[in-house]
Design a protein around this motif. Structure first.
Motif, PDB file in Angstrom:
ATOM      1  N   VAL A 150      71.225  27.211   2.086  1.00 25.63           N
ATOM      2  CA  VAL A 150      71.798  25.921   2.484  1.00 25.63           C
ATOM      3  C   VAL A 150      72.618  26.077   3.765  1.00 25.63           C
ATOM      4  N   GLU A 151      73.419  27.148   3.840  1.00 21.88           N
ATOM      5  CA  GLU A 151      74.213  27.430   5.042  1.00 21.88           C
ATOM      6  C   GLU A 151      73.332  27.514   6.276  1.00 21.88           C
ATOM      7  N   LEU A 152      72.263  28.290   6.173  1.00 25.00           N
ATOM      8  CA  LEU A 152      71.349  28.468   7.296  1.00 25.00           C
ATOM      9  C   LEU A 152      70.712  27.142   7.693  1.00 25.00           C
ATOM     10  N   THR A 153      70.353  26.349   6.703  1.00 24.62           N
ATOM     11  CA  THR A 153      69.743  25.046   6.976  1.00 24.62           C
ATOM     12  C   THR A 153      70.697  24.147   7.759  1.00 24.62           C
ATOM     13  N   GLY A 154      71.959  24.109   7.349  1.00 19.52           N
ATOM     14  CA  GLY A 154      72.941  23.280   8.034  1.00 19.52           C
ATOM     15  C   GLY A 154      73.114  23.655   9.495  1.00 19.52           C
ATOM     16  N   LEU A 155      73.211  24.954   9.774  1.00 20.59           N
ATOM     17  CA  LEU A 155      73.384  25.393  11.157  1.00 20.59           C
ATOM     18  C   LEU A 155      72.128  25.163  11.981  1.00 20.59           C
ATOM     19  N   LEU A 156      70.961  25.330  11.354  1.00 20.11           N
ATOM     20  CA  LEU A 156      69.698  25.050  12.062  1.00 20.11           C
ATOM     21  C   LEU A 156      69.604  23.567  12.432  1.00 20.11           C
ATOM     22  N   ILE A 157      70.086  22.706  11.546  1.00 22.86           N
ATOM     23  CA  ILE A 157      70.093  21.265  11.845  1.00 22.86           C
ATOM     24  C   ILE A 157      70.933  20.990  13.090  1.00 22.86           C
ATOM     25  N   VAL A 158      72.120  21.595  13.160  1.00 21.04           N
ATOM     26  CA  VAL A 158      72.993  21.393  14.322  1.00 21.04           C
ATOM     27  C   VAL A 158      72.322  21.900  15.597  1.00 21.04           C
ATOM     28  N   ILE A 159      71.723  23.096  15.531  1.00 19.77           N
ATOM     29  CA  ILE A 159      71.073  23.685  16.709  1.00 19.77           C
ATOM     30  C   ILE A 159      69.887  22.838  17.166  1.00 19.77           C
ATOM     31  N   LEU A 160      69.055  22.424  16.214  1.00 23.28           N
ATOM     32  CA  LEU A 160      67.863  21.641  16.559  1.00 23.28           C
ATOM     33  C   LEU A 160      68.233  20.261  17.084  1.00 23.28           C
ATOM     34  N   ILE A 161      69.229  19.621  16.470  1.00 25.06           N
ATOM     35  CA  ILE A 161      69.683  18.326  16.967  1.00 25.06           C
ATOM     36  C   ILE A 161      70.246  18.473  18.379  1.00 25.06           C
ATOM     37  N   GLY A 162      70.994  19.544  18.600  1.00 26.08           N
ATOM     38  CA  GLY A 162      71.540  19.787  19.933  1.00 26.08           C
ATOM     39  C   GLY A 162      70.443  19.977  20.968  1.00 26.08           C
ATOM     40  N   ALA A 163      69.451  20.805  20.644  1.00 26.70           N
ATOM     41  CA  ALA A 163      68.348  21.050  21.579  1.00 26.70           C
ATOM     42  C   ALA A 163      67.562  19.775  21.856  1.00 26.70           C
ATOM     43  N   TRP A 164      67.317  19.000  20.796  1.00 28.15           N
ATOM     44  CA  TRP A 164      66.555  17.759  20.934  1.00 28.15           C
ATOM     45  C   TRP A 164      67.314  16.739  21.779  1.00 28.15           C
ATOM     46  N   ALA A 165      68.590  16.570  21.515  1.00 26.18           N
ATOM     47  CA  ALA A 165      69.396  15.604  22.256  1.00 26.18           C
ATOM     48  C   ALA A 165      69.534  16.008  23.718  1.00 26.18           C
ATOM     49  N   ILE A 166      69.747  17.294  23.968  1.00 26.12           N
ATOM     50  CA  ILE A 166      69.895  17.767  25.347  1.00 26.12           C
ATOM     51  C   ILE A 166      68.590  17.573  26.120  1.00 26.12           C
ATOM     52  N   SER A 167      67.461  17.814  25.445  1.00 26.58           N
ATOM     53  CA  SER A 167      66.159  17.631  26.110  1.00 26.58           C
ATOM     54  C   SER A 167      65.912  16.179  26.500  1.00 26.58           C
ATOM     55  N   LEU A 168      66.565  15.243  25.797  1.00 26.47           N
ATOM     56  CA  LEU A 168      66.427  13.826  26.103  1.00 26.47           C
ATOM     57  C   LEU A 168      67.486  13.346  27.095  1.00 26.47           C
ATOM     58  N   GLY A 169      68.264  14.288  27.581  1.00 30.15           N
ATOM     59  CA  GLY A 169      69.266  13.942  28.589  1.00 30.15           C
ATOM     60  C   GLY A 169      70.598  13.506  28.030  1.00 30.15           C
ATOM     61  N   GLN A 170      70.796  13.655  26.729  1.00 31.12           N
ATOM     62  CA  GLN A 170      72.074  13.280  26.130  1.00 31.12           C
ATOM     63  C   GLN A 170      73.082  14.406  26.311  1.00 31.12           C
ATOM     64  N   GLY A 171      74.349  14.081  26.183  1.00 31.60           N
ATOM     65  CA  GLY A 171      75.385  15.090  26.271  1.00 31.60           C
ATOM     66  C   GLY A 171      75.591  15.585  27.690  1.00 31.60           C
ATOM     67  N   ASP A 172      76.365  16.626  27.827  1.00 35.61           N
ATOM     68  CA  ASP A 172      76.686  17.201  29.132  1.00 35.61           C
ATOM     69  C   ASP A 172      76.710  18.720  29.001  1.00 35.61           C
ATOM     70  N   VAL A 173      75.582  19.343  29.383  1.00 37.99           N
ATOM     71  CA  VAL A 173      75.462  20.799  29.256  1.00 37.99           C
ATOM     72  C   VAL A 173      76.456  21.518  30.156  1.00 37.99           C
ATOM     73  N   SER A 174      76.827  20.909  31.268  1.00 41.95           N
ATOM     74  CA  SER A 174      77.761  21.556  32.197  1.00 41.95           C
ATOM     75  C   SER A 174      79.116  21.841  31.548  1.00 41.95           C
ATOM     76  N   ARG A 175      79.434  21.097  30.476  1.00 45.34           N
ATOM     77  CA  ARG A 175      80.712  21.340  29.775  1.00 45.34           C
ATOM     78  C   ARG A 175      80.772  22.747  29.191  1.00 45.34           C
ATOM     79  N   THR A 176      79.619  23.333  28.885  1.00 46.53           N
ATOM     80  CA  THR A 176      79.605  24.659  28.252  1.00 46.53           C
ATOM     81  C   THR A 176      80.104  25.755  29.185  1.00 46.53           C
ATOM     82  N   LEU A 177      80.280  25.440  30.463  1.00 47.91           N
ATOM     83  CA  LEU A 177      80.790  26.419  31.438  1.00 47.91           C
ATOM     84  C   LEU A 177      82.165  26.025  31.949  1.00 47.91           C
ATOM     85  N   THR A 178      82.772  25.041  31.285  1.00 47.67           N
ATOM     86  CA  THR A 178      84.070  24.530  31.728  1.00 47.67           C
ATOM     87  C   THR A 178      85.204  25.111  30.895  1.00 47.67           C
ATOM     88  N   PHE A 179      86.202  25.642  31.592  1.00 46.51           N
ATOM     89  CA  PHE A 179      87.381  26.185  30.912  1.00 46.51           C
ATOM     90  C   PHE A 179      88.497  25.154  30.942  1.00 46.51           C
TER      91      PHE A 179
END
Length: 450
Positions: A150-179
């Protein structure tokens, strides 16, 4: 236990409350580079894991850090402190999971609970864990396998949703390099402060050494599996933290104790949050179950060795479980859940206790180099053991920006242990037959503990 089951056990032990509950708090310290503290924590854990690998393949017994400490230094009180600190870390970890469970429960079902409401749910959850613990190891281990998946499934959901949303142009990937530091501290000290929290998410690998006697050919299998498990969890954590800050601004992510629920909501608004909330609750339940199981058995073991009161070593006639030890550890958890409301404080205390233990283990591996054994074993590079000891000791200090309440919680818990140890020592000194009394109880209740 073969390689596959061992890998699942270790991954399940590491994954859980840390990433589900503290991702936002890590981002609060450093902003978008929330993945970096998880990488630093992985590096520190990896160095310590190498020391554990040498010791567990050299002494393939189930006693873990306490055994290594006793062999290296031969100081009974120090051995007791290490064992009790490990036990306390299990209780603080389970208490962290309980409060996280309550927070996700309230948010998932839109109950709007605050303060005492969250505490009540946490207490009820811990009571349920105590009942499962009382039922026995067999039921607990079977449940652990299910909850790990169940733990693995939950984290995979977050990762896959993130990848899917980013591929559609949602979110801001540049934030991942911002301090973005929370205060006026520079990047180095901000990352260190975040690492003291992120390290909690890497804990759990040390529990696997207690399975040494249950593994087929541990000297050959254990090193590969442990290192693989650490690498797998580190990859999961980095991907989850990248998805999180890309979809949710760090400041918003840090609000409350349900960061990943916000990520799922932002990346996939149509995803049923109730289902993900249930997954999260099961995931943190796994952490609580494993840690309370470990803590109660450690108390039982210390009682049977005569370093804690004999009462704590009693075994239930029907269930074959150490019911007094389970009650004792559960009461400590109830106290933490009731009086310590902040999840970061509980998680940070867990990391603090184990960083102290890891410092001793890294030193012990060097001291025990003079102790040779007949069989071949893994040997960690000396430089890694030294760096492991220094880094763990460094991350334990107040200069890291660690909340002072963590030292207070750790002091109270260890103080309870010292008082019990002193009382036991005085009783045994005045009446040595008290210890043999525990032995008679054991003979009346013959059979292995469950």
């Amino acid at each position: 236990m073969g390689p596959a089951l061992l890998l699942l056990f270790i991954v399940g032990d590491i994954l859980g409350t840390g990433i589900y509950a503290l991702t936002g708090q890590v981002a609060k310290h450093v902003g978008g580079i929330a993945w970096l503290p998880f990488l630093v924590a992985f590096g520190v854990a990896l160095m310590t894991a190498f020391s554990y690998l040498e010791l567990v393949t050299k002494y393939p017994k189930a006693a873990g850090a306490a055994l290594y400490t006793h062999r290296a230094f031969g100081i009974h009180f120090l051995t007791f402190l290490v064992a009790f600190a490990v036990m306390c870390s299990g209780i603080t970890s389970a208490s962290t999971a309980s409060r996280a469970f309550a927070a996700y429960f309230s948010t998932s079902f839109e109950l709007g609970l605050q303060g005492s409401g969250i505490t009540l749910i946490g207490l009820l959850f811990m009571a349920l864990i105590a009942i499962v613990n009382f039922r026995g190891v067999g039921e607990s281990v079977k449940l652990n396998v299910v909850l790990t998946l169940v733990e693995l499934t939950g984290l995979l959901i977050v990762i896959l949703i993130g990848a899917w949303a980013i591929s559609l142009g949602q979110g801001d990937v540049s934030r991942t390099l911002t301090f973005e530091p929370a205060g006026d501290r520079g990047m180095f000290w901000s990352v260190i402060a975040a690492t003291t929290l992120a390290f909690f998410a890497m804990l759990g690998f040390e529990d696997s050494v207690n399975m040494a006697e249950e593994i087929k050919n541990p000297i050959r299998i254990f090193p590969k599996v442990l290192l693989t498990a650490l690498l797998v969890t580190a990859v999961f954590y980095v991907l989850v933290s990248i998805s999180s800050v890309a979809l949710v601004p760090p400041a918003e992510l840090a609000e409350g104790d349900t960061p990943l629920l916000k990520v799922v909501s932002a990346g996939a608004p149509g995803f049923p949050l109730g289902i993900f909330g249930l997954i999260t609750m099961f995931a943190v339940a796994n952490s609580a179950l494993i840690n309370m199981l470990m803590a109660s058995r450690l108390v039982y073991g210390m009682s049977r060795e005569g370093v804690l009161p004999p009462l704590l070593g009693r075994v239930h006639r029907g269930r074959r479980t150490p019911y007094v030890a389970i009650a004792f550890t559960s009461l400590l958890a109830f106290g933490l859940i009731t009086f310590v409301w902040a999840v970061p404080a509980l998680g940070g205390t867990t990391a603090l206790l184990l960083l102290g233990v890891f410092t001793i283990v890294n030193v012990a591996v060097l001291v025990l180099r003079k102790d040779t054994v007949a069989h071949q074993h893994f040997r960690t590079p000396t430089a890694l053991a030294v760096l492991g000891a220094v880094s763990c000791a460094f991350l334990s200090g107040p200069w890291t920006g660690r909340d002072p309440v963590q030292y207070e919680i750790a002091a109270v818990l260890l103080g309870i242990g010292v008082v019990l140890w002193c009382v036991t020592a005085m009783v045994m000194r005045s009446n040595p037959r008290k210890l043999s009394g525990g032995g008679r109880s054991r003979s009346r209740q013959s059979g292995p503990v469950n």
